[in-house]
Design an enzyme around this catalytic site. Sequence first.
Site, short mmCIF file in Angstrom:
data_model
loop_
_atom_site.label_atom_id
_atom_site.label_comp_id
_atom_site.label_asym_id
_atom_site.label_seq_id
_atom_site.Cartn_x
_atom_site.Cartn_y
_atom_site.Cartn_z
CE1 TYR A 101 -4.06 2.01 0.51
CE2 TYR A 101 -2.62 3.29 1.95
CZ TYR A 101 -3.80 3.16 1.23
OH TYR A 101 -4.72 4.19 1.22
CG HIS A 153 -1.24 5.28 -1.65
ND1 HIS A 153 -1.69 3.98 -1.60
CD2 HIS A 153 -2.32 6.05 -1.90
CE1 HIS A 153 -2.99 3.97 -1.79
NE2 HIS A 153 -3.40 5.22 -1.98
CE1 TYR A 171 -7.48 11.21 -0.29
CE2 TYR A 171 -7.56 11.33 -2.67
CZ TYR A 171 -7.79 10.64 -1.50
OH TYR A 171 -8.32 9.38 -1.54
CD1 TRP A 189 -6.92 4.19 -6.68
CD2 TRP A 189 -4.89 4.04 -7.61
NE1 TRP A 189 -6.00 4.38 -5.69
CE2 TRP A 189 -4.73 4.29 -6.24
CE3 TRP A 189 -3.76 3.91 -8.40
CZ2 TRP A 189 -3.49 4.41 -5.63
CZ3 TRP A 189 -2.52 4.04 -7.80
CH2 TRP A 189 -2.40 4.27 -6.43
#
Length: 104
Positions: free
Chosen positions: A18, A22, A41, A75
Amino acid sequence: MERVGFTMRLLPGAEAEYRRRHAAVWPDMLAELKRAGASNYSIFLDGEDLFGYLEVADFDAFRAAMAHSDADARWQPDMTSLIDPLTDAETGFHRRMTEVFHLD
């Protein structure tokens, strides 16, 4: 500007992957998020709990734009092997949190 907080859950053993994904979010995905109106964000990790925060002028318009995004269509399935998105059946978005305090 709407401030949107939401939760997701990292699947056991998925943290390294993860983080890797990212650290290199696809440029077309970043462009789509911005085009849909997202700003400021962030995603935070606490154990297996993920907390996302973003700002949008119009949350419904943001969701509608992302629903038509080719990048997001690629995604999201890629992320489901790593997270439980905690999708809210009513909105089709992650479980949104209620803001109880804000200092501007």
